[in-house]
Scaffold this motif. Structure first.
Motif, mmCIF file in Angstrom:
data_model
loop_
_atom_site.group_PDB
_atom_site.id
_atom_site.type_symbol
_atom_site.label_atom_id
_atom_site.label_comp_id
_atom_site.label_asym_id
_atom_site.label_seq_id
_atom_site.Cartn_x
_atom_site.Cartn_y
_atom_site.Cartn_z
ATOM 1 N N SER A 33 0.822 -1.205 0.000
ATOM 2 C CA SER A 33 0.000 0.000 0.000
ATOM 3 C C SER A 33 0.857 1.257 0.000
ATOM 4 C CB SER A 33 -0.929 0.009 1.215
ATOM 5 O OG SER A 33 -1.870 -1.024 1.149
ATOM 6 N N ILE A 34 1.899 1.261 0.828
ATOM 7 C CA ILE A 34 2.783 2.424 0.887
ATOM 8 C C ILE A 34 3.467 2.651 -0.456
ATOM 9 C CG2 ILE A 34 4.899 3.318 1.939
ATOM 10 C CD1 ILE A 34 4.013 1.931 4.543
ATOM 11 N N LYS A 35 3.933 1.560 -1.066
ATOM 12 C CA LYS A 35 4.580 1.676 -2.383
ATOM 13 C C LYS A 35 3.602 2.183 -3.432
ATOM 14 C CE LYS A 35 7.986 -2.001 -1.615
ATOM 15 N NZ LYS A 35 8.401 -3.386 -1.998
ATOM 16 N N ASN A 36 2.384 1.654 -3.413
ATOM 17 C CA ASN A 36 1.386 2.064 -4.394
ATOM 18 C C ASN A 36 0.967 3.510 -4.209
ATOM 19 O OD1 ASN A 36 -0.399 -1.144 -4.689
ATOM 20 N ND2 ASN A 36 1.547 -0.467 -5.510
ATOM 21 N N LEU A 37 0.778 3.923 -2.961
ATOM 22 C CA LEU A 37 0.429 5.321 -2.701
ATOM 23 C C LEU A 37 1.554 6.257 -3.119
ATOM 24 C CD1 LEU A 37 -1.329 4.880 0.749
ATOM 25 C CD2 LEU A 37 -2.379 5.797 -1.323
ATOM 26 N N TRP A 38 2.793 5.820 -2.883
ATOM 27 C CA TRP A 38 3.945 6.614 -3.323
ATOM 28 C C TRP A 38 3.933 6.760 -4.851
ATOM 29 C CZ3 TRP A 38 7.412 9.703 -1.125
ATOM 30 C CH2 TRP A 38 8.554 10.051 -1.846
ATOM 31 N N SER A 39 3.611 5.677 -5.538
ATOM 32 C CA SER A 39 3.545 5.720 -7.005
ATOM 33 C C SER A 39 2.453 6.671 -7.485
ATOM 34 C CB SER A 39 3.274 4.318 -7.565
ATOM 35 O OG SER A 39 4.317 3.435 -7.245
ATOM 36 N N ILE A 40 1.325 6.646 -6.788
ATOM 37 C CA ILE A 40 0.212 7.510 -7.182
ATOM 38 C C ILE A 40 0.548 8.980 -6.980
ATOM 39 C CG2 ILE A 40 -2.145 8.210 -6.552
ATOM 40 C CD1 ILE A 40 -2.738 5.234 -6.016
ATOM 41 N N PHE A 41 1.108 9.320 -5.832
ATOM 42 C CA PHE A 41 1.310 10.726 -5.500
ATOM 43 C C PHE A 41 2.600 11.322 -6.048
ATOM 44 C CE2 PHE A 41 -1.778 9.595 -2.113
ATOM 45 C CZ PHE A 41 -2.744 10.531 -2.445
ATOM 46 N N THR A 42 3.526 10.466 -6.488
ATOM 47 C CA THR A 42 4.780 11.004 -7.040
ATOM 48 C C THR A 42 4.979 10.636 -8.504
ATOM 49 O OG1 THR A 42 6.073 9.044 -6.394
ATOM 50 C CG2 THR A 42 5.878 10.834 -4.781
ATOM 51 N N GLY A 43 4.197 9.701 -9.010
ATOM 52 C CA GLY A 43 4.392 9.230 -10.375
ATOM 53 C C GLY A 43 3.481 9.921 -11.370
ATOM 54 N N HIS A 44 3.434 9.339 -12.546
ATOM 55 C CA HIS A 44 2.616 9.867 -13.639
ATOM 56 C C HIS A 44 1.812 8.701 -14.217
ATOM 57 C CE1 HIS A 44 4.823 13.685 -13.499
ATOM 58 N NE2 HIS A 44 5.915 12.948 -13.363
ATOM 59 N N ILE A 45 0.783 8.282 -13.478
ATOM 60 C CA ILE A 45 0.012 7.112 -13.881
ATOM 61 C C ILE A 45 -0.921 7.441 -15.044
ATOM 62 C CG2 ILE A 45 -1.662 5.388 -13.096
ATOM 63 C CD1 ILE A 45 -0.524 5.749 -10.283
ATOM 64 N N HIS A 46 -1.645 8.519 -14.964
ATOM 65 C CA HIS A 46 -2.528 9.050 -15.991
ATOM 66 C C HIS A 46 -3.099 8.005 -16.955
ATOM 67 C CE1 HIS A 46 -0.013 12.977 -15.453
ATOM 68 N NE2 HIS A 46 -0.620 12.559 -14.346
ATOM 69 N N VAL A 47 -4.341 7.595 -16.719
ATOM 70 C CA VAL A 47 -4.982 6.561 -17.538
ATOM 71 C C VAL A 47 -6.317 7.069 -18.069
ATOM 72 C CG1 VAL A 47 -3.885 4.620 -16.367
ATOM 73 C CG2 VAL A 47 -6.059 5.527 -15.489
ATOM 74 N N ASP A 48 -6.826 6.378 -19.076
ATOM 75 C CA ASP A 48 -8.132 6.739 -19.629
ATOM 76 C C ASP A 48 -9.264 6.339 -18.695
ATOM 77 O OD1 ASP A 48 -7.317 7.754 -22.331
ATOM 78 O OD2 ASP A 48 -6.495 5.737 -22.482
#
Length: 461
Positions: free
Chosen positions: A68-83
């Motif tokens: 969960s921590i890794k995924n939240l980090w990915s969401i708030f610091t990454g560029h997931i941007h999906v349709d």
């Protein structure tokens, strides 16, 4: 006996929707649970509310925390941007070696579904990591919400000095007697308000980080905060139908509150178009049932001979058991399997009665319903989703209308799709019946153009 209609009528008499905070009716946060409490109390339903032990929950949560921590980090610091961002159904089904959400995964997997996607998965405290279909695009953020719950309890003493506290107290006073509120439930009203207030803020941030073109979810009552958050930022949000509904239900019955409704309700068949889903009929769109195509591609199996499946549910547990035992006595050449609802539990006394019946058994309800139905040619039931699944998969399906069971109808479209049994003497006619003509479009073929054409939000990248 207290009926749902009695409960809905009393809600209006008590004017429960008039108690608002920030323009939102407070009752929407509470109504499903409190309605269910009254209904269970009145009907003595055989419903399982308690899940795994606390020790098991703590162990699973500990395993999920790191992810969960890794995924939240990915969401708030990454560029997931999906349709499309899918908020998957919490209860996954195991098919072969993988777990799937039969509502969303087949849509994602379909070759004609356009665009990129991501999944946010809640799991009823079950660890699906590495075993879930589309695991590579799945984000587990489950640890965020225990934290929000803890924050709501911390904020509770300070909440006492706000105007919202007094509004909730007035609502509590209004429903105290009719909904049998305990002191603990009075406190729960305040905690749930704060919990959902912080959830809305969290979802707004998540949506703004992921920047999806649209959000698609399953089950409205567990996604109220997501709906409100999406509407506040102008993000289109859609609900997938997850079950058969004819009239008023605990989930959808009562006043329609637009702030808690999706932009559109996506049904899995043309037959399911009506006001029973708690949304304007013109907002219901049939996109079909993508899971059906996945089932059709599976290797066919040889069905059981002289075996009939009875489809049960928590509110007709005893009636279905009585019918199965009676049919077993009258027709000893047949075997009768009872499939319980996932939230249904038989008492020891009921289990004992089954154990001494030579041709009545409990079916394994851990097997996904559409997979399990392939083992049978005939099924009996009332109004549940599995009854309609059976009909759509080509089984001969009878609907029971005796021993206190009353069937509902979706209208003229399903008039000739089922055989009605009004007593054990009708069983012979049912077994000789040639089956329906298949005209009722309960589960349409998946319509990718309908899904691809849903309105989306264009974010500034």
């Amino acid at each position: 006996m207290l009926s749902l209609q009695d409960i809905l009528r009393r809600e209006e008499e008590l004017k429960v929707y008039d108690y608002k905070v920030d323009g939102l009716p407070l009752w929407m946060w509470y109504r499903t649970r409190l309605r269910q409490k009254l209904r269970d109390h009145a009907q003595n339903a055989h419903v399982v509310r308690k899940g795994d032990s606390k020790k098991r929950k703590v162990a699973i949560l500990a395993r999920q925390l790191s992810r969960s921590i890794k995924n939240l980090w990915s969401i708030f610091t990454g560029h997931i941007h999906v349709d499309t961002l899918f908020l998957a159904y919490p209860r996954l089904q195991k098919i072969n070696e993988h777990y799937i959400d039969k509502f969303t995964d087949p849509i994602i997997d379909h070759e004609e579904t356009r665009g990129t996607s991501a999944i946010i998965q809640f799991s009823f405290m079950t660890d699906y990591a590495g075993r879930r279909m589309h695991d590579e695009k799945t984000y587990c953020i489950e640890a965020l919400f225990p934290a929000i719950s803890a924050l709501s309890w911390v904020a509770l003493p300070f909440h006492r000095f706000t105007g919202s506290y007094m509004t909730i107290e007035r609502l509590g006073d209004a429903i105290q007697s009719d909904f049998l509120l305990t002191n603990r439930e009075r406190l729960w009203l305040h905690q749930q308000y704060l919990f959902n207030k912080y959830k809305i803020k969290a979802w707004r941030r998540i949506f703004r980080k992921i920047k999806p073109g649209k959000v698609v979810f399953v089950v409205r009552s567990v996604n109220y905060a997501q709906i409100v958050a999406a509407q506040q930022i102008g993000l289109p949000i859609y609900e997938l139908q997850h079950g058969v509904t004819f009239g008023d239900t605990m989930l959808y019955g009562g006043r329609v509150v637009n702030e808690f409704c999706p932009d559109q309700f996506l049904s899995f068949g043309e037959i399911w178009r009506g006001p029973q889903f708690g949304i304007s009929v013109d907002k219901i769109k049939n996109i079909g049932w993508a899971y059906r195509e996945m089932i059709d591609k599976m290797q066919p199996i040889e069905p059981r001979k002289n075996t009939v499946l009875l489809i049960s549910s928590p509110y007709i547990s005893r009636q279905i058991l009585e019918i199965a035992l009676e049919l077993g006595q009258c027709y000893s050449d047949y075997t009768f399997h009872i499939r319980c609802h996932p939230m249904e539990r038989y008492t020891p006394e009921m289990m004992e009665r089954i154990s001494v019946a030579p041709n009545v058994r409990l079916a394994d309800n851990k097997i996904e319903s559409s997979i399990a139905l392939r083992e049978y040619t005939h099924a009996l039931g009332e109004n549940s989703s599995v009854v309609y699944e059976a009909q759509s998969l080509g089984l001969k399906v009878g609907r029971l209308e005796y021993k206190g069971i009353k069937i509902s109808s979706a209208g003229s479209l399903d008039k000739d799709s089922f055989y009605t049994l009004r007593g054990p003497e009708d069983f012979k006619g049912f077994m000789a019946w040639k089956g329906s003509d298949g005209t009722a479009e309960t589960y349409s073929h998946y319509r990718p153009d309908a899904f691809n054409g849903l309105k989306t939000k264009n974010w500034k990248r």
